[in-house]
Design a protein around this motif. Structure first.
Motif, PDB file in Angstrom:
ATOM      1  N   TYR A   8      71.576  14.081 -22.880  1.00  0.00           N
ATOM      2  CA  TYR A   8      72.619  13.734 -23.847  1.00  0.00           C
ATOM      3  C   TYR A   8      72.370  12.310 -24.320  1.00  0.00           C
ATOM      4  CZ  TYR A   8      74.523  12.096 -19.378  1.00  0.00           C
ATOM      5  OH  TYR A   8      74.672  11.526 -18.139  1.00  0.00           O
ATOM      6  N   THR A   9      72.964  12.002 -25.449  1.00  0.00           N
ATOM      7  CA  THR A   9      72.755  10.700 -26.073  1.00  0.00           C
ATOM      8  C   THR A   9      73.758   9.693 -25.526  1.00  0.00           C
ATOM      9  OG1 THR A   9      71.921  11.725 -28.093  1.00  0.00           O
ATOM     10  CG2 THR A   9      72.718   9.465 -28.263  1.00  0.00           C
ATOM     11  N   LEU A  10      73.249   8.550 -25.068  1.00  0.00           N
ATOM     12  CA  LEU A  10      74.145   7.489 -24.617  1.00  0.00           C
ATOM     13  C   LEU A  10      74.640   6.682 -25.811  1.00  0.00           C
ATOM     14  CD1 LEU A  10      75.427   6.222 -22.145  1.00  0.00           C
ATOM     15  CD2 LEU A  10      73.491   4.654 -21.999  1.00  0.00           C
ATOM     16  N   TYR A  11      73.731   6.333 -26.712  1.00  0.00           N
ATOM     17  CA  TYR A  11      74.148   5.675 -27.953  1.00  0.00           C
ATOM     18  C   TYR A  11      72.963   5.630 -28.909  1.00  0.00           C
ATOM     19  CZ  TYR A  11      71.799   1.208 -26.911  1.00  0.00           C
ATOM     20  OH  TYR A  11      70.877   0.237 -26.660  1.00  0.00           O
ATOM     21  N   GLY A  12      73.223   5.289 -30.157  1.00  0.00           N
ATOM     22  CA  GLY A  12      72.198   5.211 -31.171  1.00  0.00           C
ATOM     23  C   GLY A  12      71.531   3.845 -31.190  1.00  0.00           C
ATOM     24  N   LEU A  13      70.209   3.850 -31.377  1.00  0.00           N
ATOM     25  CA  LEU A  13      69.437   2.622 -31.381  1.00  0.00           C
ATOM     26  C   LEU A  13      69.367   2.032 -32.778  1.00  0.00           C
ATOM     27  CD1 LEU A  13      66.412   3.712 -29.175  1.00  0.00           C
ATOM     28  CD2 LEU A  13      68.448   2.497 -28.440  1.00  0.00           C
ATOM     29  N   ILE A 601      77.150  30.700 -28.259  1.00  0.00           N
ATOM     30  CA  ILE A 601      77.119  29.545 -29.160  1.00  0.00           C
ATOM     31  C   ILE A 601      78.053  28.450 -28.648  1.00  0.00           C
ATOM     32  CG2 ILE A 601      77.697  28.756 -31.494  1.00  0.00           C
ATOM     33  CD1 ILE A 601      75.150  30.333 -31.441  1.00  0.00           C
ATOM     34  N   LEU A 602      79.233  28.846 -28.178  1.00  0.00           N
ATOM     35  CA  LEU A 602      80.209  27.865 -27.700  1.00  0.00           C
ATOM     36  C   LEU A 602      79.698  27.085 -26.496  1.00  0.00           C
ATOM     37  CD1 LEU A 602      83.507  29.971 -27.927  1.00  0.00           C
ATOM     38  CD2 LEU A 602      82.671  28.264 -29.546  1.00  0.00           C
ATOM     39  N   GLN A 603      78.798  27.681 -25.715  1.00  0.00           N
ATOM     40  CA  GLN A 603      78.309  27.040 -24.500  1.00  0.00           C
ATOM     41  C   GLN A 603      76.978  26.324 -24.685  1.00  0.00           C
ATOM     42  OE1 GLN A 603      79.156  29.804 -20.894  1.00  0.00           O
ATOM     43  NE2 GLN A 603      79.249  31.135 -22.670  1.00  0.00           N
ATOM     44  N   THR A 604      76.433  26.342 -25.901  1.00  0.00           N
ATOM     45  CA  THR A 604      75.165  25.680 -26.161  1.00  0.00           C
ATOM     46  C   THR A 604      75.382  24.174 -26.307  1.00  0.00           C
ATOM     47  OG1 THR A 604      74.380  27.653 -27.326  1.00  0.00           O
ATOM     48  CG2 THR A 604      73.167  25.608 -27.698  1.00  0.00           C
ATOM     49  N   ALA A 605      74.489  23.391 -25.720  1.00  0.00           N
ATOM     50  CA  ALA A 605      74.600  21.936 -25.795  1.00  0.00           C
ATOM     51  C   ALA A 605      74.340  21.457 -27.222  1.00  0.00           C
ATOM     52  CB  ALA A 605      73.602  21.279 -24.835  1.00  0.00           C
ATOM     53  N   TYR A 606      75.021  20.393 -27.617  1.00  0.00           N
ATOM     54  CA  TYR A 606      74.857  19.862 -28.965  1.00  0.00           C
ATOM     55  C   TYR A 606      75.258  18.397 -28.991  1.00  0.00           C
ATOM     56  CZ  TYR A 606      79.943  20.326 -29.245  1.00  0.00           C
ATOM     57  OH  TYR A 606      81.289  20.203 -29.009  1.00  0.00           O
ATOM     58  N   SER A 607      74.826  17.725 -30.057  1.00  0.00           N
ATOM     59  CA  SER A 607      75.288  16.373 -30.360  1.00  0.00           C
ATOM     60  C   SER A 607      76.131  16.454 -31.622  1.00  0.00           C
ATOM     61  CB  SER A 607      74.096  15.435 -30.575  1.00  0.00           C
ATOM     62  OG  SER A 607      74.541  14.152 -30.956  1.00  0.00           O
ATOM     63  N   GLU A 608      77.349  15.942 -31.559  1.00  0.00           N
ATOM     64  CA  GLU A 608      78.302  16.123 -32.657  1.00  0.00           C
ATOM     65  C   GLU A 608      77.773  15.591 -33.984  1.00  0.00           C
ATOM     66  OE1 GLU A 608      82.824  14.656 -33.805  1.00  0.00           O
ATOM     67  OE2 GLU A 608      82.193  14.778 -31.718  1.00  0.00           O
TER      68      GLU A 608
END
Length: 728
Positions: A8-13, A601-608
């Protein structure tokens, strides 16, 4: 085998304009495994809570000032320490807002880094090799600092290790192409200098990593030619200073990684445990050139254990804290959890199984490791031969094809022959590295299926996915091929087992599932547990009346007062208008199998941030239908606690609410102007409010429990007493 889990993403660079630098100077662990300090390459230090993926605090130096090294956290004093402009040491606490107003002291020489590990006092390493404890240095900041290094010698890397309460500062230097290792012990102060063996002319180590086991410090270093070496230094009986004399430091080759054409530019290797190394920026053996991967290698058996493609540019930086890898790539700092089980030959070859006691006793007299390692047809004793043993020996005695031969066969052979050979290949014990083999086989099958419409091996592809040696990055066309052929069972498997499905592909699957006729979906055979879950959910009756999990069928007085329409309609009329919509939500708006696929689909990982743009491609009818299905799931969940059975794979209530918010964010304007969605939006508003109210009440309970925990236990009076506690 070791495994890399969904990150998962901690933050954008904000990388430099030339993209040569990630913008991160360093990452250090803070108070526990869930908090890290991130220092950027210019002016800021930010504290992050990793599990929540959000910053808890940030401190910045003034314009024109720069941070010279990454900040550290002193667990003993609960203070942060950093260095600005190479000479100004700054110390502050979490409640300090302005960094410029915190304590600072100017020292007499340039600082290379400040190090601090759990259980140790912060130490300061100067650029010329001197080491001081922070407390003694701050007591006299302008004390003279000696030069340890030669005039042309420069520090390249450093770290801090505690061995049995004894602190060691380790750093490497470079001088005219020669590399040295310094081992500085504190209290008593002793310094040892070692010379690293030279590699090919002109090659300097790209990264260093140190670990300590059994009072031996192990140094791991990676060269641009892909070679990973290890040097070991014992800390037992470490002698006095040897002055300028450099002792030779033997090395052993741990890995010879494939680098393709040319040399590595930005790569890093980090020790995970005594047998596993994480490597970033080195090509995957089964992937094409130009792709950057994060891989875990077993150094004992020279095997690739896990691999994950990283999107965007790799900067050659990698940090490891508490079974999590922190890696900047492209414009993202990602956190990748991993697992490294104890290294053994069986685990390295993928043969480790939990066998029953009776089977273990029977197998003791059968020499099976020769078959695994050398393919020898060892004959077991007659007394140990069972029906299963005779069957396996018959299969092994038949002629078999190698991986390369099967890959050639896939190009021209009929479907039946291809299925037979691939499934036979997967079942044989001679395959020692299933991960690259599975990727090659899947890619070959997908390529021919795309080129030849008459060729498709559904069961073989499903078997390859079941091995869990595939991921989307290894074979990106597989899931799209399954969608094109309407192989929804294979789609379900990929959604369940692939941890790295891009958001664009997730939305493509969602669009296909929501648009297909229910009849097409019902013709497919899907995973039995997911079918059982949805059958139970659809057939279950209404739950008991009243408030459950923060929501009840009848809106509360507070909800009715908050949802009065603009025309001044009475709350009673509003309640009557809501009742039919809520009752209609009790009926599943889609068929059984379509609902099962939507659950995946609901359980698939994603980045908003990556998912929202693709969600906007859905039509208003598709969004409305999907929201109606989410409403149905929500009502079932809050009315029947038994629906979320731990044994079933099913979406959580949090996932439902997240998707509701995502769809509303992507299509709010369209939905507001759609008459058919008016009642649906009103109900969804009620659902969200109920969850907010539930979380608020849980927060109050948490606060009350914290206050109870802070209370001191009163001394018991007599054998019986009554105590009244007031909670505010």
């Amino acid at each position: 085998m070791a495994a890399l889990y969904e990150g998962y993403t901690l933050y954008g660079l904000v990388p430099a304009p030339n993209l040569a630098d990630s913008g991160i100077q360093g990452i250090e662990q803070e108070r526990d495994s869930d908090h890290v300090l991130v220092t950027d390459s210019t002016r800021s230090v930010t504290l992050y809570k990793v599990s929540d993926q959000k910053p808890l605090g940030s401190w910045t130096v003034k314009q024109g000032q720069t941070l010279s090294c990454s900040a550290v956290y002193n667990l003993q004093t609960k203070e942060y320490v950093a260095v600005s402009d190479s000479k100004v040491i700054r110390v502050w606490k979490e409640e300090d807002v302005l960094l410029d107003k915190a304590f600072k002291a100017t020292v007499s020489s340039n600082v290379w880094r400040v190090h601090c590990v759990s259980g140790g006092e912060p130490v300061v390493l100067f650029q010329r090799g001197a080491v001081r404890l922070l407390e003694s240095l701050l007591a006299a900041p302008q004390q003279p600092v000696e030069d340890i290094l030669a005039p042309e010698e420069t520090i390249r890397w450093s770290t801090h290790i505690v061995v049995d309460t004894q602190q060691f500062v380790i750093f490497t230097t470079e001088q005219r192409g020669d590399h040295f290792l310094y081992l500085q012990r504190l209290n008593p102060n002793t310094l040892q200098r070692y010379r690293l063996e030279r590699e090919e002319p002109g090659l300097c180590p790209l990264s260093f990593s140190a670990s300590c086991r059994e009072k031996r410090i192990s140094l791991l270093y990676l060269y641009p030619n892909g070679r990973v070496y290890q040097s070991v230094v014992s800390v037992r009986g470490l002698g006095a200073d040897e002055g300028a004399q450099a002792l030779p430091l033997p090395r052993s080759l741990q890995l010879d990684l494939p680098v393709g054409e040319g040399l590595l530019g930005a790569a890093s290797a980090v020790v995970l445990d005594e047998a596993h190394v994480a490597v970033v920026g080195v090509p995957h053996p089964s992937a094409g050139a130009g792709k950057d991967f994060l891989c875990i290698w077993n150094t004992n058996f020279q095997t690739l254990q896990a691999g994950k493609e990283m999107a965007g540019k790799i900067y050659g930086q990698l940090w490891n804290f508490s079974s999590k890898l922190f890696i900047p790539h492209g414009k993202t700092l990602s956190v990748i959890p991993y697992d490294c089980p104890k290294s053994s030959l069986a685990a390295a070859l993928g043969k480790l199984k939990q066998a029953k006691t009776e089977e273990c006793k029977a197998a003791a007299s059968v020499p099976s490791w020769n078959n695994i390692l050398h393919g020898e047809k060892a004959q077991p004793p007659r007394t140990a031969e069972t029906r299963k043993t005779r069957t396996n020996r018959k299969i092994q005695s038949s002629p078999s094809l190698t991986v390369d031969q099967v890959l050639e066969l896939i190009k021209t052979a009929p479907v039946e022959e291809v299925q037979k050979e691939v499934e036979g290949l997967l079942s044989r014990a001679e395959i020692q590295d299933l991960q690259p083999s599975a990727g090659q086989l899947a890619s070959a099958l997908v390529c021919r299926s795309l080129a030849d419409p008459a060729f498709y091996t559904s069961s073989t592809l499903a078997q390859l996915v079941h091995t869990q040696c595939l991921c989307h990055s290894v074979c990106p066309e597989l899931l799209l091929l399954a969608l094109e052929r309407k192989d929804y069972f294979l789609c379900q498997l990929c959604l369940q087992l692939f941890p790295d499905i891009p958001e664009a592909i997730t939305c493509a699957c969602l669009k296909a599932f929501i648009s297909m006729p229910d009849g097409d979906a019902e013709m497919e055979s899907l995973e039995p547990d997911s079918v059982s879950f949805m059958e139970t959910l659809i057939s279950s009756g209404r739950g008991q009346d009243g408030l459950q999990n923060g929501f009840g069928d009848a809106p509360s007085e507070e909800e009715r007062s908050d949802t009065v329409s603009g025309d001044g309609a009475a709350p009673k009329a509003r309640t009557e208008d809501q009742t039919p919509s809520i009752q209609s939500g009790q009926i599943c708006p889609v068929g059984l199998h379509k609902a099962i696929l939507l659950n995946e689909i609901l359980q698939t990982a994603y980045s908003e941030s990556f998912l929202l743009p693709h969600l906007k491609d859905l039509s208003s009818q598709q969004v409305t239908l999907f929201l109606q299905y989410l409403q149905f799931l929500y009502l079932r969940y809050v009315q029947d606690d038994a629906t979320q059975t731990p044994g079933f794979r099913s979406p959580t209530l949090t996932q439902l609410m997240d998707w509701v918010c995502l769809l509303l964010d992507a299509h709010f304007t369209v939905l507001v102007m759609t008459p058919e969605a008016k009642g649906l939006l009103r109900n969804l508003h009620t659902f969200v409010k109920s969850q907010v109210r539930l979380v608020s009440e849980l927060g109050k309970i948490e606060g009350s429990l914290q206050e109870l925990n802070k209370m001191k236990t009163t001394q018991e009076v007599g054998q019986y007493s009554i105590e009244i506690i007031e909670l505010f």
